[in-house]
Design a protein around this motif. Structure first.
Motif, PDB file in Angstrom:
ATOM      1  N   ALA A  12       0.830  -1.206   0.000  1.00 19.56           N
ATOM      2  CA  ALA A  12       0.000   0.000   0.000  1.00 19.56           C
ATOM      3  C   ALA A  12       0.862   1.252   0.000  1.00 19.56           C
ATOM      4  O   ALA A  12       1.876   1.325   0.697  1.00 19.56           O
ATOM      5  CB  ALA A  12      -0.915  -0.001   1.224  1.00 19.56           C
ATOM      6  N   LYS A  14       2.060   4.944   0.893  1.00 17.76           N
ATOM      7  CA  LYS A  14       2.017   5.665   2.163  1.00 17.76           C
ATOM      8  C   LYS A  14       0.909   6.707   2.171  1.00 17.76           C
ATOM      9  O   LYS A  14       0.209   6.883   3.180  1.00 17.76           O
ATOM     10  CB  LYS A  14       3.357   6.334   2.451  1.00 17.76           C
ATOM     11  N   ILE A  17      -2.334   5.032   2.986  1.00 17.85           N
ATOM     12  CA  ILE A  17      -2.411   4.703   4.418  1.00 17.85           C
ATOM     13  C   ILE A  17      -2.696   5.964   5.225  1.00 17.85           C
ATOM     14  O   ILE A  17      -3.513   5.955   6.157  1.00 17.85           O
ATOM     15  CB  ILE A  17      -1.114   4.031   4.886  1.00 17.85           C
ATOM     16  N   ASP A  18      -2.040   7.052   4.861  1.00 22.07           N
ATOM     17  CA  ASP A  18      -2.271   8.326   5.556  1.00 22.07           C
ATOM     18  C   ASP A  18      -3.716   8.783   5.396  1.00 22.07           C
ATOM     19  O   ASP A  18      -4.337   9.287   6.347  1.00 22.07           O
ATOM     20  CB  ASP A  18      -1.324   9.409   5.012  1.00 22.07           C
ATOM     21  N   LEU A 205      -5.695  -0.689  -0.294  1.00 22.95           N
ATOM     22  CA  LEU A 205      -5.826  -1.482   0.922  1.00 22.95           C
ATOM     23  C   LEU A 205      -6.646  -2.740   0.684  1.00 22.95           C
ATOM     24  O   LEU A 205      -7.580  -2.762  -0.128  1.00 22.95           O
ATOM     25  CB  LEU A 205      -6.489  -0.645   2.017  1.00 22.95           C
ATOM     26  N   CYS A 244     -10.155   5.406   0.095  1.00 24.46           N
ATOM     27  CA  CYS A 244      -8.818   4.942  -0.295  1.00 24.46           C
ATOM     28  C   CYS A 244      -8.853   4.177  -1.610  1.00 24.46           C
ATOM     29  O   CYS A 244      -7.912   4.250  -2.401  1.00 24.46           O
ATOM     30  CB  CYS A 244      -8.225   4.074   0.814  1.00 24.46           C
TER      31      CYS A 244
END
Length: 377
Positions: A12, A14, A17-18, A205, A244
């Protein structure tokens, strides 16, 4: 570690994820709630839906967020077949589909549908003449994956779609889990009625994906409850995952040409290298997705090479991660009539733009070492 198993899953990004953390921290309300906080969260969800629709050239209300590729494929098979069963009960899928299509189709059979497999040739391409003969007036659904997850073979989607539309009233579903983000996928131009995308295959994700339909296509739900996702997919929509997923799709689409070029160079170099070994057969056909190289070592089980490479910190897979832990021979390889000397030794390398030319050089050195030990080549 050299990770060449990106068709199983990708790392994934970054920034994704953030985003997941931010949305969980700032928009944790239920998007179905009628208070202002719920309304704000729903606005974020609908914005994500519109972003996906804009990329795929469809309408917002025909984008349904799901838990991933398997759910999306199940929804397509059950939802579309049952929605259009007034037209007939005949369903066609290719012989090399993902298990989430094949197993769902088997269940359709138990419900009274007639399901037939479209055969493929030795290179893994659908036999168009066979499809032509299989299509009937009462064919209601055809499902064909764009790119095969084990070999990388690209199906001739436009030709398939033209046949379907000229010979039947069937809805055409395309599993694009292994193609979207790796090559051009024109949902608006390929006469496809429904498309499946999985987030974790494009550096998003796990546990998220979508099924998108053309504006004129309807579908029957397979999950029932509160009527979320326009009544098609009940259950509280996971807004952080959906946002996401939309972001992963946007990033993959925006950087497609650059990523394709990078992946293709690595793939071609590795293929050229593997052809130097007399005991290796390249399984991937000429017309294939850039990120997959499938090959086999004569007379050696794929697991032997995987374990040997793993000891050198090189991660590859046998075929599909969904079935690689099972002992039976791949249904894809059987459908391609791969020779007995090679069918147990298939290894799949799958690349990402996160991989580097330096990793390819290191792989070549390590693989040569492993081949010398195992085969003496």
């Amino acid at each position: 570690m050299i990770y060449f198993d990106n068709s199983s899953t990708t790392k994934a990004l970054k920034e994704i994820i953030d985003t997941f953390v931010t949305v969980n921290e700032q928009y944790w309300a239920n998007p179905s709630s009628i208070h202002e906080f719920g309304h704000q969260t729903d606005e974020l969800l609908q914005s994500a839906r519109k972003q996906v629709a804009d990329v795929l050239k469809t309408v917002d209300e025909k984008v349904y967020f799901t838990s991933g590729g398997t759910e999306s494929n199940n929804l397509a098979i059950f939802g579309l077949a049952n929605k259009y069963k007034h037209r007939g009960n005949h369903v066609l899928i290719s012989a090399i589909e993902h298990p989430s299509i094949i197993e769902a189709a088997k269940m359709l059979q138990k419900q009274g549908f007639i399901v037939e497999l479209i055969p493929v040739n030795k290179e893994g391409y659908i036999k168009l003449e066979e499809l032509d003969s299989l299509l009937r007036h009462d064919t209601v659904l055809v499902s064909v994956m764009h790119v095969n997850n084990e070999t990388g073979a690209i199906q001739p989607i436009n030709e398939i779609a033209s046949l379907i539309k000229s010979k039947s009233r069937a809805v055409f579903h395309m599993d694009a889990v292994q193609s979207f983000g790796k090559m051009v996928v024109n949902f608006d131009e390929q006469y496809v009625d429904a498309i499946t995308i999985s987030s974790h295959k494009i550096h998003g994700l796990k546990g998220s994906g979508l099924l998108a339909l053309k504006s004129t296509i309807e579908i029957t739900p397979i999950l029932f409850g509160g009527g979320q996702e326009s009544g098609v997919r009940s259950g509280t929509t996971p807004v952080p995952l959906s946002v996401c997923t939309a972001k992963a799709i946007r990033i993959a689409n925006a950087n497609l040409n650059t990523h394709m070029e990078s992946i293709l160079k690595m793939s071609e170099e590795v293929t050229t290298f593997l052809k130097k070994f007399s005991s290796i057969k390249i399984i991937s056909p000429e017309i294939k997705a850039p990120h997959i190289v499938s090959f086999s070592v004569r007379g050696v089980k794929g697991e032997v090479f995987i374990n040997a490479l793993q000891k050198e910190d090189v991660i590859v897979s046998t075929s599909s991660a969904c079935s690689s832990k099972q002992t039976q021979t791949s249904h894809v390889l059987k459908a391609m009539h791969l020779e007995d000397d090679y069918i147990k030794g298939v290894i799949r390398l799958s690349f990402s733009y996160m991989n580097t030319p330096e990793e390819v050089q290191q792989f070549k050195r390590i693989f040569t070492k492993v081949m010398n030990v195992i085969k003496g080549d």
